[in-house]
Enzyme design. Sequence first.
Site, mmCIF file in Angstrom:
data_model
loop_
_atom_site.group_PDB
_atom_site.id
_atom_site.type_symbol
_atom_site.label_atom_id
_atom_site.label_comp_id
_atom_site.label_asym_id
_atom_site.label_seq_id
_atom_site.Cartn_x
_atom_site.Cartn_y
_atom_site.Cartn_z
ATOM 1 N N ASP A 110 -4.874 -6.545 -7.536
ATOM 2 C CA ASP A 110 -5.001 -5.804 -6.287
ATOM 3 C C ASP A 110 -5.229 -4.341 -6.665
ATOM 4 O O ASP A 110 -5.077 -3.948 -7.822
ATOM 5 C CB ASP A 110 -3.746 -5.981 -5.428
ATOM 6 N N HIS A 160 0.831 -1.202 0.000
ATOM 7 C CA HIS A 160 0.000 0.000 0.000
ATOM 8 C C HIS A 160 0.865 1.252 0.000
ATOM 9 O O HIS A 160 0.419 2.330 -0.406
ATOM 10 C CB HIS A 160 -0.921 0.017 1.225
#
Length: 503
Positions: free
Chosen positions: A249, A180
């Site tokens: 993702d 992230h």
Amino acid sequence: MTDDLVRLANGVLWPGFLGTEAPEWLLDELRDGLAGVMYFSQNVGEGLPALSDEILRANPDALIGIDEEGGNVTRLESAAGSTLPGAAQLGIVDDVEATRASGAELARRVAAIGGNVVLGPVADVNTDPRNPVIGVRSFGSDQKLVARHVQAAVEGLQSTAVAACVKHFPGHGDTHTDSHHALPEISLGIEELERVHLEPFRAAVAAGVDAVMTAHIVVPAWGAEPATLNPRVLGLLRGWGFDGVIITDALDMAAIRETVGIGEGAARALAAGADLLCIGNPTNRGEATLPDQDRRDFLAARDGILAAVDDGSLSRERLAEAAGRVSRLAQTLSVRAETATPVDYDGSDIVRRAITGVTRDAEALAVVDARRRSTLAVDSASAYVAETLAADGHRVRVDVARTTIDEQDGALDAAVAADGLTVVLVDRPDTDDGQRALVERAALRDPDAVVVNVGLAARRPLPLALVEVGSASRIGAQAARDRLIGGSSRRADPSPDSAGAAD
């Protein structure tokens, strides 16, 4: 660009959106073939089933996905904490029937709010104890254990009208970087990667999993590109005979957004072999989130696809192939809906079987919450864990990374002085020196204090008695409290029927 090309591009896009109501732009795109939507915590409210109905009226074939794993990761119960076992707890119990039943119950809850794709189970083998983003989300560190529980979870989830999506291919378990925030690299040799980290994904494919999610990780042995953009890595799945949907993702994660960008990332992921592009959670930018961030991110992805088709770097045939796989999944789920059957389930019993350590007969608990801060993926430090553990007793939060020793000692002194058994709540006792030091100073003040660990099990001895929970969830915290509190003060276990509401 022709209207049919725009519709084709829409058929591979899976955006998030802001708020608890569907914005008009989203409904318009759904009517124009948008593949579906992803729900995040900010979308969850009492009207969620009605929201799903509205989305499905706009596009009856919409895939409505949600990141719902049980344990540490929940969107449906993000306000109060999950009432389902986490993967590590299921791995500890090592009862594949319990895992299969947990998958079926999770799917039931998602179907009840109108969802039809679960981003789970996690098939990563967590071999690095420093891992900041997987940890107890994994069934364990042994590939054979992980493989058999991934297979059982997939079978449970897909026994209903819901698709399972195993993640994060080719394995995010041997990293100590959060994708992230950056682009992790795995430097393992091919033999170890294939023997350890690919085995659970092979098991999932053998079980007939509907979808596989990619990881934004670089495996130098397979090239310099992250797996999401790497045709060699995604080609492994097709080589195994997998003909389901490859889902990326989130493209708004820093590993993509801050390297190639959402638009180029979308086009390159499709060219590499991905089929459905998860754009991500538009609130992830925090204070920098714009009022129309959801639409901006969606348009960035679509514009990137259209530009790539225009310049020839992405073929229309590859785009059509991807959209066709997404459409076939929607049709598969509509047929599966006709055969779904209800299940009986008791998740609290599974969690109690997973928890190990001391028991006490205290009248109250005074909790010092020293867990690390939450990540974008995992609300590991959410207040509900400490609140459930302490109930009406003393409770204080201590961020060992941001507070002085004097401040930490003051919190310890207040807890020791309060009524009840002193409890130090941690989640990284082996890898966080600050947490370990706090436990050691707590032992000097109160040798009878207890450590409650909701992270990976401690391998290094601690100077205090220990309760290993294996999940930062409401159901786990309640079970830990039950071990430490006398019978007359025990609370009832949280009800599985509470799932699906924003409580």
